[in-house]
Write a protein that holds these residues in place. Sequence first.
Motif, PDB file in Angstrom:
ATOM      1  N   PRO A 253       6.682  35.982   9.875  1.00  0.00           N
ATOM      2  CA  PRO A 253       7.729  35.754  10.895  1.00  0.00           C
ATOM      3  C   PRO A 253       7.199  34.994  12.118  1.00  0.00           C
ATOM      4  N   TRP A 254       5.961  35.234  12.486  1.00  0.00           N
ATOM      5  CA  TRP A 254       5.379  34.541  13.633  1.00  0.00           C
ATOM      6  C   TRP A 254       5.134  33.073  13.304  1.00  0.00           C
ATOM      7  N   ILE A 255       4.579  32.826  12.120  1.00  0.00           N
ATOM      8  CA  ILE A 255       4.313  31.449  11.702  1.00  0.00           C
ATOM      9  C   ILE A 255       5.620  30.668  11.554  1.00  0.00           C
ATOM     10  N   GLN A 256       6.661  31.331  11.039  1.00  0.00           N
ATOM     11  CA  GLN A 256       7.949  30.654  10.884  1.00  0.00           C
ATOM     12  C   GLN A 256       8.555  30.302  12.243  1.00  0.00           C
ATOM     13  N   ALA A 257       8.356  31.163  13.227  1.00  0.00           N
ATOM     14  CA  ALA A 257       8.839  30.860  14.583  1.00  0.00           C
ATOM     15  C   ALA A 257       8.085  29.671  15.162  1.00  0.00           C
ATOM     16  N   MET A 258       6.771  29.635  14.948  1.00  0.00           N
ATOM     17  CA  MET A 258       5.978  28.495  15.400  1.00  0.00           C
ATOM     18  C   MET A 258       6.411  27.222  14.683  1.00  0.00           C
ATOM     19  N   LEU A 259       6.734  27.346  13.399  1.00  0.00           N
ATOM     20  CA  LEU A 259       7.163  26.198  12.608  1.00  0.00           C
ATOM     21  C   LEU A 259       8.445  25.590  13.167  1.00  0.00           C
ATOM     22  N   LYS A 260       9.388  26.431  13.609  1.00  0.00           N
ATOM     23  CA  LYS A 260      10.632  25.907  14.173  1.00  0.00           C
ATOM     24  C   LYS A 260      10.359  25.037  15.393  1.00  0.00           C
ATOM     25  N   ILE A 261       9.459  25.486  16.245  1.00  0.00           N
ATOM     26  CA  ILE A 261       9.120  24.700  17.441  1.00  0.00           C
ATOM     27  C   ILE A 261       8.420  23.420  17.026  1.00  0.00           C
ATOM     28  N   HIS A 262       7.506  23.539  16.075  1.00  0.00           N
ATOM     29  CA  HIS A 262       6.763  22.387  15.567  1.00  0.00           C
ATOM     30  C   HIS A 262       7.704  21.328  14.986  1.00  0.00           C
ATOM     31  N   GLN A 263       8.749  21.765  14.292  1.00  0.00           N
ATOM     32  CA  GLN A 263       9.725  20.836  13.710  1.00  0.00           C
ATOM     33  C   GLN A 263      10.349  19.944  14.777  1.00  0.00           C
ATOM     34  N   TYR A 264      10.685  20.534  15.900  1.00  0.00           N
ATOM     35  CA  TYR A 264      11.334  19.776  16.968  1.00  0.00           C
ATOM     36  C   TYR A 264      10.332  18.972  17.799  1.00  0.00           C
ATOM     37  N   ALA A 265       9.128  19.505  17.963  1.00  0.00           N
ATOM     38  CA  ALA A 265       8.172  18.875  18.883  1.00  0.00           C
ATOM     39  C   ALA A 265       7.338  17.776  18.233  1.00  0.00           C
ATOM     40  N   ALA A 266       7.025  17.929  16.942  1.00  0.00           N
ATOM     41  CA  ALA A 266       6.080  16.986  16.338  1.00  0.00           C
ATOM     42  C   ALA A 266       6.395  16.606  14.900  1.00  0.00           C
ATOM     43  N   MET A 267       7.284  17.290  14.250  1.00  0.00           N
ATOM     44  CA  MET A 267       7.663  17.058  12.858  1.00  0.00           C
ATOM     45  C   MET A 267       6.576  17.534  11.896  1.00  0.00           C
ATOM     46  N   CYS A 268       5.412  16.848  11.889  1.00  0.00           N
ATOM     47  CA  CYS A 268       4.325  17.252  10.993  1.00  0.00           C
ATOM     48  C   CYS A 268       3.050  16.543  11.422  1.00  0.00           C
ATOM     49  N   ALA A 269       1.935  17.027  10.917  1.00  0.00           N
ATOM     50  CA  ALA A 269       0.664  16.335  11.140  1.00  0.00           C
ATOM     51  C   ALA A 269       0.614  15.088  10.253  1.00  0.00           C
ATOM     52  N   PRO A 270      -0.149  14.061  10.637  1.00  0.00           N
ATOM     53  CA  PRO A 270      -0.188  12.821   9.858  1.00  0.00           C
ATOM     54  C   PRO A 270      -0.566  13.044   8.397  1.00  0.00           C
ATOM     55  N   HIS A 271       0.201  12.416   7.520  1.00  0.00           N
ATOM     56  CA  HIS A 271       0.080  12.629   6.080  1.00  0.00           C
ATOM     57  C   HIS A 271      -1.320  12.306   5.562  1.00  0.00           C
ATOM     58  N   MET A 272      -1.772  11.080   5.841  1.00  0.00           N
ATOM     59  CA  MET A 272      -3.041  10.630   5.273  1.00  0.00           C
ATOM     60  C   MET A 272      -4.226  11.459   5.753  1.00  0.00           C
ATOM     61  N   LEU A 273      -4.139  11.960   6.989  1.00  0.00           N
ATOM     62  CA  LEU A 273      -5.240  12.759   7.522  1.00  0.00           C
ATOM     63  C   LEU A 273      -5.326  14.124   6.849  1.00  0.00           C
ATOM     64  N   GLN A 274      -4.198  14.626   6.414  1.00  0.00           N
ATOM     65  CA  GLN A 274      -4.211  15.897   5.692  1.00  0.00           C
ATOM     66  C   GLN A 274      -4.968  15.778   4.375  1.00  0.00           C
ATOM     67  N   HIS A 275      -4.921  14.608   3.754  1.00  0.00           N
ATOM     68  CA  HIS A 275      -5.710  14.396   2.532  1.00  0.00           C
ATOM     69  C   HIS A 275      -7.205  14.463   2.846  1.00  0.00           C
ATOM     70  N   GLY A 276      -7.589  13.932   4.000  1.00  0.00           N
ATOM     71  CA  GLY A 276      -8.980  14.050   4.416  1.00  0.00           C
ATOM     72  C   GLY A 276      -9.379  15.502   4.624  1.00  0.00           C
ATOM     73  N   ALA A 277      -8.467  16.297   5.180  1.00  0.00           N
ATOM     74  CA  ALA A 277      -8.759  17.710   5.414  1.00  0.00           C
ATOM     75  C   ALA A 277      -8.932  18.471   4.095  1.00  0.00           C
ATOM     76  N   ILE A 278      -8.136  18.132   3.103  1.00  0.00           N
ATOM     77  CA  ILE A 278      -8.293  18.760   1.783  1.00  0.00           C
ATOM     78  C   ILE A 278      -9.689  18.484   1.237  1.00  0.00           C
ATOM     79  N   GLU A 279     -10.113  17.235   1.350  1.00  0.00           N
ATOM     80  CA  GLU A 279     -11.454  16.861   0.890  1.00  0.00           C
ATOM     81  C   GLU A 279     -12.525  17.619   1.674  1.00  0.00           C
ATOM     82  N   ALA A 280     -12.335  17.770   2.984  1.00  0.00           N
ATOM     83  CA  ALA A 280     -13.312  18.484   3.810  1.00  0.00           C
ATOM     84  C   ALA A 280     -13.514  19.906   3.314  1.00  0.00           C
ATOM     85  N   LEU A 281     -12.431  20.600   3.051  1.00  0.00           N
ATOM     86  CA  LEU A 281     -12.516  21.996   2.639  1.00  0.00           C
ATOM     87  C   LEU A 281     -13.076  22.149   1.231  1.00  0.00           C
TER      88      LEU A 281
END
Length: 406
Positions: A253-281
């Motif tokens: 419930p807390w993460i979903q509340a944060m997600l609602k704000i994130h939707q309006y404020a930023a939409m999402c983190a950059p797509h291509m950079l998330q692929h880099g993060a997957i590789e990092a982990l």
Amino acid sequence: MKNPESYLSETAARLRPSGIRKFFDLASNMEDVISLGVGEPDFVTPWGIREAAIASLEEGYTSYTANAGLIELRREISAYLQKKIGVKYDAGQILVTIGASQALDLAFRAMLNPGDEVLIIEPAFVSYAALVTLAGGKPVTIPAPAENGFKITPEQLESAIGRRTKGILICSPNNPTGTCFNKEELAALAEVIEKHDLIVFSDEIYGELTYDGEYASIAAIGGMKERTIVISGFSKAFAMTGWRLGYAAGPKPWIQAMLKIHQYAAMCAPHMLQHGAIEALRNHEEDVKKMRDSYRRRRNYLVAALNKIGLDCHMPGGAFYVFPSIQKTGLTSEAFAEELLKKEKVAVVPGNAFGESGEGYIRCSYATSMEQLQEAIRRIERFVGTLLPGKKGGNEGTAKAEYMNV
């Protein structure tokens, strides 16, 4: 039209600029400056991570992702957290953000009502109090004394809790002191937290950079997962500061509340950079280890050298900062930092940038080369030699001698 400043909100008008950036900006306009100021790895992001992001661009991954982040990345974060801190989160309990700073901002905005208080252990990173204030809350500081290793006790926590206390922010390893809470210390604080039904904002961005013993997260202590938001990211451990990728994990419930704000404020983190993060982990644990080992050697050198030249400095357990006392010099933190920059061209951050409890200290980052650290010590030693009786400035032997003992 009236004075443009008269249109500002009262909150924005009262907000103080970052004390860290002030000295960084001053140093950037000077030549031959050694900066121990900004907390940023001196390593370049490992090539495999950069290559994954480049490949994603070439393959056309330039669209929005799900607001919460790529499901593949959230699953990797889940597996990573289970291995790192021993806590299992499903993908719906994880939010990918634009840096750990945004994750903190979202957490405060999602959880705080006007006037709710958040306890902050001080010295503390400069953004904490500001973000609480911007979310409508009230930051309340708990001084962590140097004689206790810059840690608070359960008794201190108990005495700081008031009628409007909603939660506590814990940063371990800490910025600026490098202090780490161990499992037993966190368990003792958790008893008080549970007793008063508080929530925890756990900033674990430096968790991988722990040098002595295993890393401990308060979320792993029995009963604390349900009342903790874990904040972390890729900036420090993976040398990805400019990528601006972070994440939050916590009760759905807390993460979903944060997600609602994130939707309006930023939409999402950059797509291509998330692929880099997957590789990092998935594939770069060894790179993190190599960087951590390098930081450990620099930490050992810097602490020994600072103590030898008369600036009392405790041994930090993590992050990449030392927080030596400059009280013997008789100067304030700001005066020391300004004079050191002016006379020896070494940039450090005055301790009072991290709250009143930081007065009498300076923060030095050792996320720079050993050669730069050695030269910085030579310059600091010269400067301190002009301030402390019995200390001769310009002892060129300190830097080399302490390096040999690392």
